[in-house]
Design a protein around this motif. Structure first.
Motif, PDB file in Angstrom:
ATOM      1  N   LYS A 146       0.812  -1.223   0.000  1.00 38.84           N
ATOM      2  CA  LYS A 146       0.000   0.000   0.000  1.00 38.84           C
ATOM      3  C   LYS A 146       0.846   1.273   0.000  1.00 38.84           C
ATOM      4  O   LYS A 146       0.329   2.362  -0.250  1.00 38.84           O
ATOM      5  N   ILE A 158      -0.377   4.720  -5.232  1.00 33.06           N
ATOM      6  CA  ILE A 158       0.537   4.112  -4.254  1.00 33.06           C
ATOM      7  C   ILE A 158       1.596   5.153  -3.906  1.00 33.06           C
ATOM      8  O   ILE A 158       2.462   5.464  -4.723  1.00 33.06           O
ATOM      9  N   VAL A 162      -2.145   7.149   4.102  1.00 32.77           N
ATOM     10  CA  VAL A 162      -2.438   5.718   3.946  1.00 32.77           C
ATOM     11  C   VAL A 162      -2.199   4.972   5.261  1.00 32.77           C
ATOM     12  O   VAL A 162      -2.992   4.116   5.663  1.00 32.77           O
ATOM     13  N   ASN A 189      -6.783   2.481  -2.893  1.00 34.24           N
ATOM     14  CA  ASN A 189      -5.735   2.390  -1.880  1.00 34.24           C
ATOM     15  C   ASN A 189      -6.055   3.203  -0.630  1.00 34.24           C
ATOM     16  O   ASN A 189      -5.162   3.763   0.009  1.00 34.24           O
TER      17      ASN A 189
END
Lengths: 306, 306, 306, 306
Positions: free
Chosen positions: B86, B108, B120, B178
């Protein structure tokens, strides 16, 4: 733990299954035809001990590993202010031969280890040395202890035949005023440096100054200052493996420099220099089995900079 | 040489003339009003010794330094394969809050220390922790030895009022699959982490596990494994200082993490943790005087990873 | 030569073999399930004559064709200086939903027909209209002569469920100060406009003002000025077909606007308005058979702006 | 309304106050020294009537206007499939001499009117003509009716001395296999084409074929087919004014091509060809007063393609 013959042998056995899983560089015929099963590793300690395994005595094309040698020469010819005005010190985050960042950043390459940066260094050597190719050859012959090291002329000519992208890079820098000489002779020198043919053992010996505060373990003489040696290792750690520097630091944890010929040199400051060779590359353009071999060595001897 | 009170005092004297030459972060009022002459430094050795000078006991907004803490928590909750699918491990070569690379690389983020990467990680903590904000507070209270550390609510709210670009980053990642949760609550947690108020001494103590093979010097307990500690240091060395990581490695030669509040932590693996604070930033967004103080410390005590 | 029933029928026969060679938009289920063999064409002349062939009376999702309608409304609410400060007039040279250019150009979209531009227009309508959705519906009902045109709520909701990238675009513009309202309600209006369900005949009638110096052929009333009509046609000619505007001008030679639902409207200024519908798209996101049908019409009736 | 002497005179009077508000191209000395107050305009109708005002009989460096002439020659030497495989038909959305898009799009220039595209065309002419420079000169001498038109050698040599960026572009395309000959001789031809010295009247006459379905009004002979003439006008309308094509279409509404020498040609298909000259450029690199003069002409004679 100290590196031993057994450790090196077992590492090569452990990585040999990776052979066949990468891709040999194929942009010039002279590299494409290197047998993909070659595998060698050499350690040269600051005490002068050599340990090697596999094809560590066989010469191969060192390619971009030469960028660290050229930078070392430039560090001796230029003041830091002069040098670092013409090339940066930051990772690029892009392919090693991209022109995009170079245009955005107005002709100043991100670091001396991407193509643009190494070509600027070649231009700088051309400006201050009367015979740069001869000087580089003398330099590696002395540091490696092998007076017979030569340029592989076939490789150099083959590179020159496929030099359009590097010519584009040089002309773009010249359009920004960051390149001073004629493009073709500078590229010719650049490709000769890439075409140096050396073995793992020779490479490990040659770079011993980076593990030894700037002083060659072979000659006992200073190549660069202790401070410059630290700085070079810092640059190698952040920028030495194209767009795979972070992964290499994460897995291996040593400053290093790779070449598309499949060679990698790695430094344990204060301790030893290591060279590996395996022609097949991973997607970042670094030796697949070579990187794994260094990772295993770091684990087994418990050495890294972190 | 060991760091001493005298060395720290003299370093702060030497860097004080830099005050006035940088720019305090001004994108939120809560940071803009911090007095620009603040200057502090603390060293925490693996033997448990604390040395500090200047404003090293005064709390400030740790901002992006928190990204290393959040990643540490995530390393304990996710397998490496899950985590590194990720978010990447490579330097970005772009501004810390750019969306360009994020779009090209399909959502990403390049590494966990640019905004997109940290967001993230915040999303991942949100998915696996029932009370991520509470957990992070517990974590730093325990590692710093100070049970009174709090979030600066004014800073967190001020960040939330200026969160459009980070919201754009989160939505873009979600469009690529993501990012898994609602954007606003995750951003709220992310901004709280940035709004942790800690002093140099507390920061140096908190990060002692990175100098001590993953084990906190304060609690004596493992925070992450020795291998993870090595990996974290590698990531900090290559990606920890925004687009100034190469320069920081070249000058200071230690893994580190900076924040726009003017704090920097730096690690000498096996030896000590260092924290500095000076609110004025250089053009890369890192503390101007803080970086110089670390450079001087590295020189005077002869420590670096290179 | 004048367009006739025979010409339209023969064109649809000639393009029918293309069905099956493109791809129906599949990013939302509501579009994906439209039968790919639908094919319709309608011409509406400035004299009020309607000629149509194939599925020209069947409603479909007009999608981005609505961007031209929204811009028309905005032209009536804002002075040119206000409007063109917030959105440019140049082709983008990038995908219709890219954030890259938007970041480089600091939140000012290249033109009103890429997503970012249309979202800014939706934000502007939101600022000045009390009920923008209702107003747009009134507008198309009057211009098309059909008081029963509605939004397809299923499509609008489906778009809203897949709005992350457009939310990223809106937040990015808001971070640059080029978006004034809450993101979600504006996006909701934007998606409703895209979800208008209209037939080729209704579209051709609705856009008659662009062929008639700003005056609707249906109502006889001015919609925009003659100058604005010229300007709108210029924008459609250079920016109306995503990243295929040059190819469309080269082959068809008329100002036009396409939607991912497979519709295209095209204008012959002073003469007629044309609408085609075929759901399969080419690689630029424009109707494959629809573009070819317009090309054949231009050839057979000898009309183009060039 | 028809263009008259009075209209042209009044237009030049109206735009003269703009002189001093733009910037003369200064990248080569030969252009920099052109007096900035020069101002000329010429109309050539399909009936063969010439109307001109100001400095319309004085020669100037046509620069990129030559790109339309070279493309015309290439259209006669190559099949469309050959030609449009090597260069695209879409607006670029970037500066006329950028390498970024060219790298992303793998050496295929966006259109024949940005530098990269024109250099590919020059390479194609080099491959199929024995004496491309001579051929181009014959071509413009015949179409303009002036057998004394020449290349300004000083300009051509000056361009060649500042050709690094264009050399970079050519080498980059060669590295992608989209450039077939030696770089320098092709660039030399390219710069000669740019260095054609022509007056407004000569330009208006030369391009008459684009207003007359491919047939020169001067010679009465077809230069390209009617279809090719339509296609060329479409390309000029979408890509002919660098990154200002949308604005030009919006304001002027005619296909056109500009040069950094300050010239612009514009076409009213079926009607007339127009040329203007005023050396000062706007921020997009198009003649500031020239664009305004064309806008006024379009208004006053009520002609545009929209």
């Amino acid at each position: 733990m100290k590196p031993t013959q057994e450790i090196l042998d077992s590492i090569l056995d452990d990585v040999r299954p990776l052979l066949g899983q990468g891709h040999v560089a194929d942009y010039i015929p002279a590299l494409e035809c290197v047998p993909n099963h070659k595998l060698g590793m050499a350690v040269f300690t600051n005490q002068g001990e050599v340990i090697h395994a596999g094809d560590a005595l066989e010469g191969f094309s060192i390619q971009s590993i030469s960028k660290a040698l050229s930078l070392t020469l430039a560090m001796g010819l230029y003041e830091p202010g002069e040098l670092w005005n013409k090339v940066g010190k930051e990772p690029s985050g892009q392919a090693f031969n991209s022109l995009i960042q170079l245009e955005v950043e107005q002709g100043i390459p991100r670091n001396p280890f991407i193509n643009a940066g190494a070509i600027v260094i070649a231009d700088m050597l051309y400006s201050r040395l009367s015979a740069p190719r001869h000087r580089l050859l003398e330099f590696v012959r002395e540091l490696s202890g092998n007076p017979h090291i030569v340029y592989d002329k076939t490789v150099a000519q083959s590179e020159m035949m496929h030099s359009d992208r590097n010519a584009a890079i040089a002309y773009l820098m010249r359009s920004f005023g960051n390149f001073d000489n004629e493009v073709l002779p500078v590229l010719n020198n650049y490709f000769h440096a890439c075409a140096l043919e050396m073995s793992c053992v020779e490479l490990a010996k040659t770079f011993s100054y980076l593990a030894n505060q700037g002083r060659s373990v072979i000659t006992g003489k200073p190549v660069i200052s202790a401070m410059q040696s630290k700085q070079m290792n810092a640059l190698l750690a952040t920028c030495g493996l194209y767009d795979g520097a972070g992964e290499f630091a994460y897995r291996v944890g040593m400053p290093g420099k790779s070449g598309v010929g499949g060679g990698i040199i790695a430094i344990v400051p204060g301790d030893m220099t290591i060279a590996v060779w395996s022609p097949e590359l991973d997607k970042s353009g670094n030796s697949l089995a070579g990187t794994r071999a260094l990772e295993l060595l770091a684990e087994r001897i418990g050495r890294s900079i972190f």
